[in-house]
Write a protein that holds these residues in place. Structure first.
Motif, short mmCIF file in Angstrom:
data_model
loop_
_atom_site.label_atom_id
_atom_site.label_comp_id
_atom_site.label_asym_id
_atom_site.label_seq_id
_atom_site.Cartn_x
_atom_site.Cartn_y
_atom_site.Cartn_z
N THR A 1 -5.34 9.71 -8.20
CA THR A 1 -6.14 8.88 -7.29
C THR A 1 -7.03 9.79 -6.45
O THR A 1 -6.67 10.18 -5.35
CB THR A 1 -5.23 8.06 -6.36
OG1 THR A 1 -4.32 8.95 -5.70
CG2 THR A 1 -4.45 7.03 -7.13
N ASP B 1 -3.40 -3.55 -6.66
CA ASP B 1 -4.17 -2.37 -7.06
C ASP B 1 -3.85 -2.12 -8.54
O ASP B 1 -2.70 -1.81 -8.88
CB ASP B 1 -3.75 -1.16 -6.21
CG ASP B 1 -4.54 0.10 -6.54
OD1 ASP B 1 -5.20 0.12 -7.60
OD2 ASP B 1 -4.49 1.06 -5.76
N ARG C 1 0.82 -1.22 0.00
CA ARG C 1 0.00 0.00 0.00
C ARG C 1 0.85 1.26 0.00
O ARG C 1 0.38 2.32 -0.40
CB ARG C 1 -0.94 0.01 1.21
CG ARG C 1 -0.27 0.00 2.55
CD ARG C 1 -1.33 0.08 3.66
NE ARG C 1 -0.77 -0.12 4.97
CZ ARG C 1 -0.62 -1.31 5.54
NH1 ARG C 1 -0.99 -2.40 4.88
NH2 ARG C 1 -0.10 -1.42 6.74
N LEU D 1 -1.51 0.63 -9.70
CA LEU D 1 -0.06 0.58 -9.48
C LEU D 1 0.66 0.19 -10.77
O LEU D 1 1.78 0.65 -11.03
CB LEU D 1 0.29 -0.41 -8.37
CG LEU D 1 -0.23 -0.08 -6.97
CD1 LEU D 1 0.28 -1.09 -5.97
CD2 LEU D 1 0.19 1.32 -6.56
N GLN E 1 1.21 2.97 -3.28
CA GLN E 1 0.06 3.71 -3.78
C GLN E 1 0.25 5.21 -3.69
O GLN E 1 -0.33 5.97 -4.46
CB GLN E 1 -1.21 3.31 -3.01
CG GLN E 1 -1.65 1.87 -3.27
CD GLN E 1 -2.83 1.48 -2.40
OE1 GLN E 1 -2.82 1.70 -1.19
NE2 GLN E 1 -3.84 0.91 -3.00
#
Length: 420
Positions: free
Chosen positions: A336, A266, A232, A269, A235
């Motif tokens: 994002t 994700d 994560r 990514l 991200q």
């Protein structure tokens, strides 16, 4: 120790109680009601402090309680409202409701705030209950209870450029060469158990923040190795330096595997701009393989450079190339966008009656809150609560459920006797 996920309990302050009081003054025999309102309870607010970079402070304190408001006074004096409780968190903290898993907020900017629990309002004094038919009301309200939640805080490092790759590719060495960071470095996999941050100077007016992300292995997106906990952090980065171990049995397979694991975790990514670099050019074996490796990457239309982090060759050019890609990449907010947060609106008129072995229970957060705000030692306040129950239809629903004179009715923590 780097800590990037914790659970804490937060509770806002209760409102102060309203007061029942009548004006007292010499030669004034029948002073009117002058009981003041209670003060508001303190909110619990999370605030971004840019100097923090872990959630380590929450190891020692996991419960945060704001102060209650003060009670109302005589002569219509309102009680003092409590100060808000400010809990400081690092930038990149994502807040979830631990019970429901719902997203509450995403804090990234210095000074940004999120109110996670609102303080209860102060109870009204008896001044508010005066009417033409009731000149001496002996009715007031207790303060509204505060809110209580269990939160899960998750930290995603905020960096301009993330360094990714398989274990032992030389990511920590590259970070230490490009910045003043001093990560633990050794020649075996998984030396890096936590992300490291460093600041690199591109030129006199430009600096970039780099993050060394722990190595990804096959199955990382399903929790294998160290990848699940740290994927994560990728991200939050805008550009990736994809570092490849030139001594690996199959460098291109390592490159493909890392990209696959990121995309599985994700899909966004896999779309991040990358600068690909083969490391350890100071080793003769890597120099011998370079021509063939370059052809292999070119077939897949991947632009690749060769460096040696240990010998510090090609690293400056790599940084400039990554900074150039960074300048071309939109800000993270555009890539994002923040996820919407949907919160159901509580209807105060809704309730449910259930039969229990020793009575009946009324289920309704709004009615339970009203019961907590009722001073049961004041006849006027009790009658007011009874009228509210009749108006909402709770009395009728209890009769239909089979309640009879003298049965026990449970509302929150209170036990009441049912009367026709």
């Amino acid at each position: 120790m780097f800590i990037d996920q914790v659970e804490i309990e937060v509770q806002s302050g209760r409102g102060g109680n309203g007061m029942v009081h009548f004006h007292r003054e010499k030669y004034v025999t029948k002073g009117g009601p002058d009981g003041g309102d209670g003060g508001r309870g303190g909110d619990v607010i999370l605030e971004v402090r840019p100097t923090l970079n872990t959630l380590a402070a929450f190891r020692h304190t996991i419960r945060y309680v704001a102060e209650d408001g003060k009670g109302g006074g005589t002569n219509n004096k309102a009680g003092k409202s409590a100060e808000n409780l400010i809990v400081q968190v690092p930038p990149g903290t994502v807040i979830y409701d631990a019970a429901s898993g719902g997203l509450l907020g995403d804090l990234t900017a210095p000074g940004q705030r999120l109110t996670v629990c609102k303080g209860g309002r102060g109870g009204r004094g008896n001044t508010h209950f005066k009417s033409s038919i009731n000149q001496t009301p002996r009715t007031a309200e207790n303060g509204e209870p505060g809110e209580e939640k269990r939160l899960r805080l998750e930290l995603k490092l905020i960096a301009d450029i993330g360094i990714v790759g398989v274990p032992n590719a030389g990511k920590s060495t590259l970070l230490s060469v490009l910045t003043n960071a001093r990560p633990k470095i050794a020649a075996y996999p998984f030396t890096t158990l936590e992300p490291n941050l460093g600041v690199a100077e591109v030129d006199a007016n430009t600096t970039v923040v780099l993050a060394d992300i722990p190595g990804l292995i096959e199955g990382a997106s399903q929790g294998a190795g160290l990848g699940f906990d740290f994927l994560r952090h990728v991200q939050r980065t805008r550009v990736l330096i994809h570092l490849i171990d030139g001594l690996s049995p199959d460098p291109f397979a390592d490159y493909a595997q890392t990209n696959a694991e990121m995309a599985l975790f994700d899909p966004r990514l896999g779309q991040k701009p990358q600068v690909v670099a083969v490391n350890k050019s100071d080793q003769p074996e890597v120099q011998e393989r370079w021509t063939e490796l370059k052809k292999q990457f070119k077939k897949k239309k991947v632009d690749v450079v060769i460096i040696s982090a240990m010998a510090r060759t090609g690293v400056r050019e790599l940084l400039l190339k990554a900074a150039e890609r960074l300048a071309e990449t939109p800000p993270l907010e555009d890539v994002t966008p923040e996820l919407p947060v949907y919160r159901p609106v509580e209807d105060p008129r809704e309730f449910k009656i259930t039969r229990e072995p020793d009575g009946f229970r009324v289920h309704s957060k709004a009615i339970e809150r009203a019961a907590l705000m009722t001073p049961w030692n004041q006849d006027g306040s009790v009658r007011r609560f009874q009228r509210m129950m009749e108006k909402l239809g709770v009395d009728k629903a209890l009769r239909e459920a089979g309640a009879q004179e003298g049965d026990t009715v449970f509302i929150g923590e209170f036990e009441l006797e049912y009367q026709e």
